[in-house]
Scaffold this motif. Structure first.
Motif, PDB file in Angstrom:
ATOM      1  N   THR A 197       0.835  -1.202   0.000  1.00 63.88           N
ATOM      2  CA  THR A 197       0.000   0.000   0.000  1.00 63.88           C
ATOM      3  C   THR A 197       0.873   1.258   0.000  1.00 63.88           C
ATOM      4  OG1 THR A 197      -1.722  -1.193   1.201  1.00 63.88           O
ATOM      5  CG2 THR A 197      -1.842   1.209   1.254  1.00 63.88           C
ATOM      6  N   LEU A 240       2.831   1.545  -3.439  1.00 65.91           N
ATOM      7  CA  LEU A 240       1.906   1.957  -4.498  1.00 65.91           C
ATOM      8  C   LEU A 240       1.617   3.455  -4.408  1.00 65.91           C
ATOM      9  CD1 LEU A 240      -0.760  -0.898  -4.665  1.00 65.91           C
ATOM     10  CD2 LEU A 240       0.643  -0.077  -6.561  1.00 65.91           C
ATOM     11  N   GLN A 241       1.342   3.921  -3.203  1.00 68.47           N
ATOM     12  CA  GLN A 241       1.041   5.337  -2.998  1.00 68.47           C
ATOM     13  C   GLN A 241       2.244   6.200  -3.372  1.00 68.47           C
ATOM     14  OE1 GLN A 241      -2.062   6.325  -2.225  1.00 68.47           O
ATOM     15  NE2 GLN A 241      -1.390   8.410  -2.582  1.00 68.47           N
ATOM     16  N   SER A 255      -6.430   0.268  -2.951  1.00 76.00           N
ATOM     17  CA  SER A 255      -5.578   1.443  -3.131  1.00 76.00           C
ATOM     18  C   SER A 255      -6.271   2.507  -3.975  1.00 76.00           C
ATOM     19  CB  SER A 255      -4.249   1.065  -3.782  1.00 76.00           C
ATOM     20  OG  SER A 255      -4.419   0.847  -5.177  1.00 76.00           O
TER      21      SER A 255
END
Length: 146
Positions: free
Chosen positions: A80, A83-84, A117
């Motif tokens: 997470t 990805l962010q 996400s």
């Protein structure tokens, strides 16, 4: 076959081998160069390499970090978070390359994390056992152990 040197490789498998009077082959995860080559040969542009966890996967993590960001399913840096970070850096067409041997519960969790996400244009690549060259790599491990 196990990728990481966790409890199964260090305790469970040796105990089973002793009671069944069989020989253990070296852990598959020791094939860091060959596994990394297999992953990179099949990797998409803008890949995030996803390990199960950092502990026991240090050699793979170090090699893969030379080629792109590495995330972990359990532990830091989480999928997470990575990805962010990639999204905020303007990356598009991100592919998550799971460094998992086979599909299963872990892969279902990865799918859920990608979906949650809400980052557009993220795809999930195949697990290692589904990549071109995996069967040959495993066969070579058996041949070299003879």
């Amino acid at each position: 076959l196990f990728l990481g040197a966790g409890v199964h490789v260090t305790r469970d498998a040796p105990a089973l081998a002793t009671v069944s009077n069989c020989r253990l082959l070296p852990a598959f995860g020791r094939q860091t160069d060959a596994i990394t080559s297999l992953i990179l040969k099949n990797a998409a542009k803008n890949s995030i390499f996803l390990l199960y966890q950092p502990a026991g996967f240090e050699a793979l993590q170090n090699r893969l970090q030379e080629h792109g960001p590495v995330a972990c399913l359990h532990g830091e840096s989480s999928l997470t978070t990575v990805l962010q970070q990639q999204h905020q850096a303007g990356a598009s067409g991100i592919t998550v390359q799971p460094v998992l041997l086979f599909p299963g519960h872990s892969l279902a969790r990865v799918r859920s994390m990608i979906s949650e996400s809400a980052i557009p244009d993220v795809t999930l690549a195949a697990v290692l056992s589904e990549l071109d060259g995996f069967a040959e790599l495993v066969a070579e491990c058996f041949r070299s152990a003879e």
